[in-house]
Design a protein around this motif. Sequence first.
Motif, short mmCIF file in Angstrom:
data_model
loop_
_atom_site.label_atom_id
_atom_site.label_comp_id
_atom_site.label_asym_id
_atom_site.label_seq_id
_atom_site.Cartn_x
_atom_site.Cartn_y
_atom_site.Cartn_z
N GLN A 46 106.05 38.67 14.26
CA GLN A 46 105.03 38.09 15.12
C GLN A 46 104.28 39.26 15.77
O GLN A 46 104.88 40.05 16.50
N ASP A 47 102.99 39.35 15.47
CA ASP A 47 102.15 40.29 16.19
C ASP A 47 102.09 39.76 17.62
O ASP A 47 101.84 38.57 17.84
N TRP A 48 102.33 40.62 18.61
CA TRP A 48 102.61 40.11 19.97
C TRP A 48 102.09 41.11 21.00
O TRP A 48 102.81 41.95 21.52
N HIS A 49 100.78 41.02 21.25
CA HIS A 49 100.11 42.04 22.04
C HIS A 49 99.92 41.65 23.50
O HIS A 49 99.60 40.49 23.79
N PRO A 50 100.05 42.64 24.40
CA PRO A 50 99.60 42.38 25.78
C PRO A 50 98.08 42.16 25.77
O PRO A 50 97.40 42.60 24.85
N GLU A 81 90.23 40.63 19.82
CA GLU A 81 91.47 40.25 20.51
C GLU A 81 92.20 39.21 19.67
O GLU A 81 91.58 38.28 19.15
N HIS A 82 93.52 39.40 19.53
CA HIS A 82 94.28 38.46 18.70
C HIS A 82 95.75 38.51 19.11
O HIS A 82 96.21 39.52 19.65
N CYS A 83 96.46 37.44 18.83
CA CYS A 83 97.91 37.37 19.03
C CYS A 83 98.33 37.90 20.39
O CYS A 83 99.26 38.71 20.52
N VAL A 113 100.34 51.33 21.45
CA VAL A 113 100.75 51.53 20.07
C VAL A 113 100.55 50.25 19.27
O VAL A 113 101.05 49.20 19.66
N ASP A 114 99.84 50.36 18.15
CA ASP A 114 99.74 49.22 17.26
C ASP A 114 100.92 49.27 16.30
O ASP A 114 101.60 50.29 16.18
N SER A 115 101.18 48.17 15.64
CA SER A 115 102.33 48.12 14.74
C SER A 115 102.00 47.23 13.57
O SER A 115 101.97 46.01 13.70
ZN LIG Z 1 97.59 43.07 15.99
#
Ligand SMILES: [Zn+2]
Length: 199
Positions: A46-50, A81-83, A113-115
Amino acid sequence: MKRALVLVDLQNDFMPSGRLPVPKGDEVLPIAQELMRGFELVVATQDWHPPDHLSFAAQHPGKQPGETIELEGLAQVLWPEHCVQGSPGAELAGGLDFGPVKAIFRKGTDRNVDSYSAFFGNGRRQTTGLQFFLSGLGATEVYVLGLALDYCVKATALDARALGFETRVFRAACRAVNACAGDDERALEEMSAAGIEIR
Ligand SMILES: [Zn+2]
């Protein structure tokens, strides 16, 4: 030999109605559902960004999605902006039964940091723990499907292979962003060259 299936980023925001739609991303859902039946061990990412994640173009005045910047010493593509953590777009895609999923690995949770990979943050400075989860359960073969082929699927498969797992990608259960025409084919070539089987 124990096989594990990794579902990469099957989330609402990557569906056609989402905030970062992967073209025809919804087409992989029924295929993923069918494939899940053949695995005892299924995990999902799950991409899960602040909300202020630095992969978002909106965090960089004057920058547009699709531009590349440098972030913590790494090239970073900027995205809409996403997830965003806790938002409906970040939820696993509606319409799919995720019951067989044994664990969910969240990524991109650190603002800086992106992942793309299910295993590590970009630059491999953090681990998600997936490597240890899989190896702890005796998995030696990793099968990958999901979104997007040319980013997170590719990064996940390359890391799985580099970590020593026999790695296969279900091509029919992936869709690409294809920001540049042919990104999907180049991703497949790169994975094949690394010893990943494309099926
Ligand atoms: Zn992402």
